[in-house]
Design an enzyme around this catalytic site. Structure first.
Site: not given
Length: 222
Positions: A43, A73, A133
């Site tokens: 990621e 993000t 998440k």
């Protein structure tokens, strides 16, 4: 079909490396070190300068392999589209964003938003999210997963923040589909010890495998 393959790839490995770096070059070296240790989910966060370029380059490097390159993000749909056009296999956000969920669903790219409460998770599930998440995981700890699974046994959870070699097995045993690991895995990058990152990656993969009883069988996302 590609979306299902990506979701299952993330779960079968069980570890996603959350890559934050001071430069594009460092992000690529860190990612390579994680992959060398067996981590198949990378990621690349959009806090990295030139994140889209890093995603594009890593996607090219690992094209045709089982390594998955995602974007992290991601705060809005515009950034998600940039990431997808750069080749991102999945998109991760620190919070849930409906527009981003819709965009990712349109392109059949897995979207993993950060949620903290049952209400947030319910909203995400209703918007087609397959893996949620739990962020920040450090605010709750592994035992919280059991509390979530009671009313929402169908939810696939990937905690990020607060996951370490000392507790990763507990997160998995308590029902997490995978874990996101950043600081505790990438700390050696501060001193340029990328071989140590590879060693840590191997340890994370081993602990996840052991927590699952030494096998990846039966780990498909439902």
């Amino acid at each position: 079909m590609r979306k299902i393959e990506i979701l299952n790839g993330i779960k079968e490995c069980g570890v996603v490396a959350v890559v934050r770096a001071d430069s594009k070059e460092q992000a690529i070296v860190i990612s390579d070190a994680c992959v060398s240790g067996g981590i198949k989910g990378i990621e690349v966060t959009f806090t990295v300068d030139g994140a889209a370029e890093v995603i594009k380059e890593l996607s090219s490097i690992y094209e045709g392999t089982d390594v998955l390159i995602g974007a992290g993000t991601v705060l809005d749909a515009q950034t998600a589209r940039i990431a997808i056009l750069a080749g991102a296999d999945f998109v991760v956000s620190p919070s849930f964003d409906e527009a981003t969920a819709k965009l990712c669903n349109l392109y059949q790219v897995p979207y993993m938003p950060g949620c903290m409460t049952i209400t947030e998770m319910k909203t995400a599930l209703e918007s087609g999210v397959d893996i949620i998440k739990l962020f920040p995981g450090s605010a709750y700890g592994p035992d919280f997963i059991k509390g979530i699974k009671a009313p929402l046994p169908q939810v696939n959870i990937m905690p990020t923040g607060g996951v370490s070699l000392g507790n990763v097995a507990e997160w998995i045993r308590n029902g997490c589909v995978a874990v996101g690991v950043g600081g505790s895995l990438l700390e050696p990058a501060k001193t340029g010890d990328f071989e140590k990152i590879t060693e840590y990656a191997k340890e994370y993969i081993l602990k996840v495998k052991e927590a699952r009883g030494g096998s990846y069988e039966g780990t498909h996302v439902r």
